[in-house]
Scaffold this motif. Structure first.
Motif, mmCIF file in Angstrom:
data_model
loop_
_atom_site.group_PDB
_atom_site.id
_atom_site.type_symbol
_atom_site.label_atom_id
_atom_site.label_comp_id
_atom_site.label_asym_id
_atom_site.label_seq_id
_atom_site.Cartn_x
_atom_site.Cartn_y
_atom_site.Cartn_z
ATOM 1 N N LYS A 73 0.842 -1.199 0.000
ATOM 2 C CA LYS A 73 0.000 0.000 0.000
ATOM 3 C C LYS A 73 0.876 1.248 0.000
ATOM 4 C CE LYS A 73 -3.216 2.513 3.020
ATOM 5 N NZ LYS A 73 -2.315 3.654 3.311
ATOM 6 N N ASP A 74 1.865 1.251 0.875
ATOM 7 C CA ASP A 74 2.844 2.328 0.942
ATOM 8 C C ASP A 74 4.058 1.827 1.707
ATOM 9 O OD1 ASP A 74 1.967 2.278 3.573
ATOM 10 O OD2 ASP A 74 1.023 4.255 3.525
ATOM 11 N N ILE A 75 5.071 2.667 1.817
ATOM 12 C CA ILE A 75 6.309 2.298 2.509
ATOM 13 C C ILE A 75 6.601 3.336 3.581
ATOM 14 C CG2 ILE A 75 8.791 1.891 2.279
ATOM 15 C CD1 ILE A 75 8.308 1.038 -0.602
ATOM 16 N N VAL A 76 6.857 2.858 4.788
ATOM 17 C CA VAL A 76 7.204 3.721 5.915
ATOM 18 C C VAL A 76 8.605 3.358 6.384
ATOM 19 C CG1 VAL A 76 6.726 4.197 8.352
ATOM 20 C CG2 VAL A 76 4.845 4.125 6.702
ATOM 21 N N ILE A 77 9.463 4.353 6.501
ATOM 22 C CA ILE A 77 10.797 4.127 7.058
ATOM 23 C C ILE A 77 10.803 4.652 8.487
ATOM 24 C CG2 ILE A 77 13.247 4.686 6.895
ATOM 25 C CD1 ILE A 77 13.060 4.663 3.925
ATOM 26 N N LEU A 78 10.857 3.726 9.442
ATOM 27 C CA LEU A 78 10.827 4.093 10.851
ATOM 28 C C LEU A 78 12.227 4.480 11.314
ATOM 29 C CD1 LEU A 78 8.449 1.425 12.431
ATOM 30 C CD2 LEU A 78 8.034 3.882 12.200
ATOM 31 N N LYS A 86 6.338 10.761 13.006
ATOM 32 C CA LYS A 86 4.919 10.768 12.649
ATOM 33 C C LYS A 86 4.142 9.718 13.432
ATOM 34 C CE LYS A 86 1.811 9.956 8.724
ATOM 35 N NZ LYS A 86 1.715 9.614 7.282
ATOM 36 N N PHE A 87 4.805 8.603 13.758
ATOM 37 C CA PHE A 87 4.113 7.491 14.398
ATOM 38 C C PHE A 87 4.459 7.326 15.877
ATOM 39 C CE2 PHE A 87 4.186 6.448 9.866
ATOM 40 C CZ PHE A 87 2.833 6.207 9.653
ATOM 41 N N SER A 109 6.926 4.483 22.503
ATOM 42 C CA SER A 109 5.669 3.895 22.050
ATOM 43 C C SER A 109 5.315 4.422 20.674
ATOM 44 C CB SER A 109 4.539 4.215 23.035
ATOM 45 O OG SER A 109 4.716 3.521 24.253
ATOM 46 N N LEU A 110 4.672 3.573 19.885
ATOM 47 C CA LEU A 110 4.244 3.928 18.534
ATOM 48 C C LEU A 110 2.727 3.838 18.430
ATOM 49 C CD1 LEU A 110 6.916 1.842 16.578
ATOM 50 C CD2 LEU A 110 6.947 4.318 16.978
ATOM 51 N N LYS A 111 2.171 4.515 17.445
ATOM 52 C CA LYS A 111 0.729 4.537 17.250
ATOM 53 C C LYS A 111 0.292 3.231 16.599
ATOM 54 C CE LYS A 111 0.686 9.561 16.894
ATOM 55 N NZ LYS A 111 0.446 10.732 16.015
ATOM 56 N N VAL A 112 -0.093 2.294 17.442
ATOM 57 C CA VAL A 112 -0.444 0.942 17.010
ATOM 58 C C VAL A 112 -1.831 0.603 17.526
ATOM 59 C CG1 VAL A 112 0.105 -1.500 17.321
ATOM 60 C CG2 VAL A 112 1.933 0.143 16.897
ATOM 61 N N ASP A 119 -3.857 7.476 11.603
ATOM 62 C CA ASP A 119 -2.398 7.580 11.545
ATOM 63 C C ASP A 119 -1.704 6.435 12.265
ATOM 64 O OD1 ASP A 119 -3.198 8.276 14.045
ATOM 65 O OD2 ASP A 119 -2.021 10.131 14.181
ATOM 66 N N ARG A 120 -2.390 5.297 12.359
ATOM 67 C CA ARG A 120 -1.787 4.136 13.004
ATOM 68 C C ARG A 120 -0.709 3.540 12.095
ATOM 69 N NH1 ARG A 120 -6.510 -0.356 13.362
ATOM 70 N NH2 ARG A 120 -4.775 -1.753 13.860
ATOM 71 N N LEU A 121 0.253 2.910 12.711
ATOM 72 C CA LEU A 121 1.363 2.321 11.952
ATOM 73 C C LEU A 121 0.953 1.042 11.236
ATOM 74 C CD1 LEU A 121 4.438 2.326 11.326
ATOM 75 C CD2 LEU A 121 4.749 1.000 13.434
ATOM 76 N N ASP A 122 0.122 0.239 11.894
ATOM 77 C CA ASP A 122 -0.163 -1.126 11.427
ATOM 78 C C ASP A 122 -1.410 -1.175 10.548
ATOM 79 O OD1 ASP A 122 -1.430 -0.315 13.795
ATOM 80 O OD2 ASP A 122 -1.880 -2.368 14.392
ATOM 81 N N VAL A 123 -1.258 -0.743 9.296
ATOM 82 C CA VAL A 123 -2.364 -0.849 8.348
ATOM 83 C C VAL A 123 -2.051 -1.942 7.333
ATOM 84 C CG1 VAL A 123 -2.995 1.571 8.634
ATOM 85 C CG2 VAL A 123 -1.416 0.925 6.819
#
Length: 247
Positions: A73-78, A86-87, A109-112, A119-123
């Protein structure tokens, strides 16, 4: 070939020499699994890749090179200079407001989860890429996510069973685990045990049993029978190609 989750085991090891395309092979395997889950009508969970800092952008670039149409869907670089902030959860945003959480846990902590809707990380179908350091720092959040595939590049980084990053890695939940390293054993056979225990937890028994059955006989006594038994056990889960194999 690599082990399949349907067979009760959930991982494999790409142990090709450097330069033979472990990143490409990993992405191809992930795309194959995603396609199967799509065809079965399953919700395809996010994918998680852990790599050294210098390789994060390479993974993102390789996705664009490998696929005409990306499976993600998209790519997130943590990473702090990319998408990590952002997360990240600020101090008062913890999901469980009624539970006192240590300051260190809040800070890392991350938005999970469902508490963070947009804006959750785990989509589904997102590709999250991060470093071993970030995995250690944010392991509480990252280990709470149900991943489709977890892949580790330069996986010799989890060869020490007692290292914090190895423990964090083994806490991750995934339907399939994929490791890539050209050096699965550098010094001692227990390194192979640690890596394989991540791929397929419990498959080689616990560490003390592995030492007694394989490591000591092979390392101390050059036990050919023990070596052959170990090779037979792990061979179905390891794909290894050498540059010298090329014709």
């Amino acid at each position: 070939g690599l082990a399949r989750q349907e067979e009760g085991l959930g991982g494999g090891l790409l142990a090709d020499d450097m330069g033979l395309g472990k990143t490409f092979m990993s992405l191809a395997a992930i795309e194959h699994l995603y396609r199967e889950w799509d065809e079965q009508g399953k919700t395809v969970k996010p994918c998680f890749i852990v790599a050294p800092l210098s390789l994060l952008q390479n993974w993102k670039d390789e996705v664009a090179k490998t696929f005409y149409k990306s499976p993600f869907k998209d790519i997130v670089i943590l990473q702090s200079d990319a998408d990590l902030n952002k997360f990240r959860v600020s101090g008062v945003e913890t999901r469980n407001q009624n539970i006192e959480v240590e300051e260190a846990v809040i800070r890392y902590s991350l938005k999970v989860g469902d508490g963070f809707i947009s804006d959750r990380l785990d989509v589904p179908k997102r590709l999250d890429i991060t470093t071993y350091q970030t995995l250690r720092d944010y392991q509480f959040s990252l280990c709470a996510i149900d991943w489709a595939v977890v892949a580790f590049d330069e996986a010799q980084n989890i060869k020490n069973p007692n290292a914090l990053q190895t423990r964090a890695a083994k806490g991750l939940k995934a339907e399939f685990r994929l490791l890539a390293t050209g050096t699965p054993v550098e010094n001692r056979l227990t390194e192979l045990w640690s890596i394989m225990d991540f791929c397929n937890p419990g498959f080689l028994g616990d560490q003390s049993n592995f030492r007694r059955r394989f490591a000591r006989p092979i390392e101390r006594h050059r036990d050919a029978t023990a070596a052959a038994d170990l090779r037979r056990l792990v061979q179905p889960f390891i794909l290894r190609r050498l540059k010298t194999d090329r014709t």
